[in-house]
Design an enzyme around this catalytic site. Structure first.
Site, mmCIF file in Angstrom:
data_model
loop_
_atom_site.group_PDB
_atom_site.id
_atom_site.type_symbol
_atom_site.label_atom_id
_atom_site.label_comp_id
_atom_site.label_asym_id
_atom_site.label_seq_id
_atom_site.Cartn_x
_atom_site.Cartn_y
_atom_site.Cartn_z
ATOM 1 N N GLU A 1 -92.598 -17.261 -31.264
ATOM 2 C CA GLU A 1 -91.490 -16.505 -31.839
ATOM 3 C C GLU A 1 -91.865 -15.078 -32.244
ATOM 4 O OE1 GLU A 1 -88.103 -17.401 -32.319
ATOM 5 O OE2 GLU A 1 -88.796 -18.851 -30.830
ATOM 6 N N SER B 1 -53.003 -62.274 -19.123
ATOM 7 C CA SER B 1 -53.043 -63.689 -19.490
ATOM 8 C C SER B 1 -53.982 -63.985 -20.650
ATOM 9 C CB SER B 1 -53.443 -64.529 -18.276
ATOM 10 O OG SER B 1 -52.426 -64.483 -17.301
#
Length: 650
Positions: free
Chosen positions: A99, A365
């Site tokens: 970084e 069903s």
């Protein structure tokens, strides 16, 4: 041109030193003017820096399964600040390497980095701006500013970075950064990230794990190991190479890190039970209000069983893809109503729509047991002989899937083979309003229309409703409303909700002899009827298949002693599948799931009936409910033939 007079003198030229001094003073004055103007313009609305250590966030909610294992964490997760001296040296080195490698030498910003970013911004119009931010600038942005990408915010970021450098040491700045930066997956700070991703404190992070966390800084979502393990690994390799380049580690240490696999917390990496977590997450606030501190929610889910359910769904849908099956849902509950497994779709990543509760599809069903139960409660028995023959109720003529009629048979055979004409005749004889009351009594909460076709499942329900409505067949005849939360407490241990405290006395909803009759008949569905594919040898099983007209929906709902599972398959757009019936794809998913779940559950045989029929606590109310359903149903005429679901005899 006239010559200068005797009194005029030519100005003396400056020496190089005098010229340098002069231009230094000029540039200094203009630089001072620029700095004053810069601060006047951009510092006028700087945020309040007095709240440096304040943390404003939404509380996190941790969801645990029935054994205490972590299911999911929702909301932001923070952990107490970690002391930089207690971290392994490679942790801060990894972040500095990737970084801000000049972190220890600059005064809050890197001029060369800013120049590079400006060159990039000028050659890449229209995209996000690059700012060449240092760790100090990133900290300033995280602490005080919004993520908006514009020049004003970048200027304020620069001012605040210099303020931080003047106020804190480099070590303090780096510690603040590691404790406040966002790592994705709802984790803020190195300690929370270590716990969230690896299930360990940050003081135990390995070199590879540190590189992976440092790599997420470029994009916490994009480089998260949850979003893409390959991208995260590639980024971690870049971090390790940068650490070697700046001398933070040796090449040998890097190579050793390459050889050691980084294992992410299995709960996070699998992302199990996300549909279930969404479902219970919506309930937390209604039970305890808006949380003001971190909460722990203890749920009914059983993660090993949940994993088996998700695997069965994926496998079953993939196997039936050629028949047009695109989606499926599964809900499994025990005899008390505790939801043990809950799958709302094939892939949560691709679709967050929850088909377990939000989708209402025709039951086909699978609705017939409510018809037969009503008949059993009105004096029929499984061995009553009926006739499968042409039938007309008003303008409606139910038909069997085979298109023929089989003549005389018992009610047990009619249910096992899912004969439509028999179910339609039974419902007409006992009354569709009474059938609807039976279904509601057992746990169906959706609207039930009273047309004759309701006997064949022209009723839209959810898998959760079907599971809880079949539960009384499995548990001795008691109502078992499905629920997923057992207790809610604060992270400090204060109990806010306890399902056991508010639990009502068990309500009997099926009595004898109706209950043993129904279990006897539904056992035959699996033993020799339409649900033979669902059979798991060695267990007492019963259930019912369901297939709707044009093969739009297919179901299998089955149970053993004290455990019920409902499976639905179909398409989200409600288009027909290719001859998919309840007896094939859903029954196969049900069997695969139950084969894994039953050994863990140690279930008992299906219990028998109760001493007597359940009391009708409010007979007048049932009549009123039946009338209300008839009014709400719209057209009072029976449904046309094409609305009748067809059940396939296998």
């Amino acid at each position: 041109m006239a010559n200068p007079g005797p009194g005029s003198r030519r100005p003396a030229s400056r020496t190089p030193f005098q010229a340098l001094l002069y231009w230094t003073m000029v540039l200094g004055v203009w630089g001072l003017i620029f700095v004053v103007a810069f601060f006047a313009v951009f510092a006028v609305d700087l945020p309040d820096t007095s709240k440096l250590y304040d943390v404003e966030r939404q509380p996190s909610i941790s969801y645990l399964d029935q054994s205490g294992a972590m299911v999911a964490v929702r909301g932001s997760q923070y952990a107490p600040p970690v002391d930089l001296d207690k971290l392994p040296p490679h942790v801060p080195k990894a972040f500095v390497a990737i970084e801000d490698r000049w972190f220890y030498w600059h005064f809050g910003f890197n001029p060369w980095g800013i120049v590079r970013s400006q060159i990039y911004n000028s050659t890449h119009k229209g995209g996000p701006l690059r700012g060449g931010s240092t760790i100090t600038q990133q900290l300033a942005r995280n602490l005080f500013l919004t993520p908006n990408q514009n020049y004003r915010r970048k200027a304020q970021e620069l001012i605040l970075a210099m303020w931080l450098e003047a106020k804190f040491t480099k070590k303090e700045i780096l510690a603040l950064y590691l404790n406040r930066v966002y790592f994705g997956a709802g984790a803020y700070g190195i300690e929370a990230a270590s716990q969230r991703y690896f299930g360990k404190p940050a003081s135990q992070l390995t070199l590879g794990e540190s590189a992976l966390l440092a790599g997420t800084m470029k994009g916490p979502s994009r480089y998260s190991p949850l979003a893409s393990a390959d991208r995260a690994e590639q980024r971690a390799n870049i971090v390790l190479n940068e650490m070697v380049r700046m001398g933070a580690i040796t090449a040998q240490e890097r190579d050793e890190a390459f050889k050691t696999p980084v294992r992410v917390n299995p709960t996070l990496s699998s992302q199990r039970a996300q549909y279930f977590t969404d479902w219970v997450d919506d309930q937390v606030r209604s039970l305890v209000g808006e949380p003001t501190e971190d909460l722990v929610v203890e749920t009914t889910l059983d993660l090993p069983i949940q994993t088996a359910a998700e695997q069965a769904i994926r496998k079953g849908v993939a196997a039936a893809k050629g028949q047009g099956v695109q989606q499926a849902a599964l809900v499994a509950i025990d005899g008390e109503g505790r939801i043990r497994a809950y799958v709302g779709g094939v892939s949560y990543e691709e679709s967050q729509f929850d088909r377990a509760t939000m989708a209402k599809r025709q039951a086909g069903s699978a609705f017939k047991p409510f018809v037969y139960l009503t008949a059993m409660e009105n004096g029929r028995t499984p061995d009553v002989v009926v006739v499968d023959e042409p039938l007309k109720i008003g303008n409606w003529e139910p038909r069997n899937y085979t298109g023929d009629f089989r003549g005389q048979m018992t009610l047990q055979t009619a249910l096992a083979q899912s004969i439509n004409t028999v179910a339609a005749r039974l419902a007409n004889e006992v009354g569709t309003g009474n059938v609807a009351s039976t279904a509601r009594r057992l746990g169906i909460t959706s609207h039930i229309q009273l047309d004759p076709s309701m006997a064949l499942g022209a009723v839209e329900v959810s898998p959760l409703e079907m599971a809880q409505a079949y539960a009384p067949f499995s548990n001795g005849g008691f109502l078992a409303k499905g629920y997923g939360i057992t207790r809610i407490r604060t992270a400090s241990g204060k109990i806010l909700y306890d399902h056991g405290v508010e639990k009502a006395q068990r309500q009997a909803v099926i009595g004898s002899p109706a209950l043993p009759y129904m279990n006897q008949m539904m056992r035959q569905v699996i033993a020799s009827g339409t649900g033979t594919r669902a059979n798991v040898p060695g267990y007492d099983l019963a259930g019912k298949t369901g297939t709707t007209s044009d093969y739009r929906d297919a179901w299998f709902v089955g149970y053993t002693g004290g455990f019920v599972t409902a499976v639905w398959v179909g398409k989200d757009d409600n288009k027909p599948m290719k001859r998919v019936t309840g007896g094939n794809a859903p029954a196969g998913i049900w069997r695969d799931f139950m084969a894994s779940a039953l050994p863990r559950l140690k279930t008992q045989p299906i219990p028998g009936g109760l001493p007597g029929p359940p009391e009708n606590e409010d007979p007048i109310g049932d009549v009123i409910d039946g009338i209300a359903d008839a009014v709400a149903g719209g057209d009072p005429e029976p449904a046309p033939v094409e609305r009748a679901p067809a059940e396939v005899p296998f």
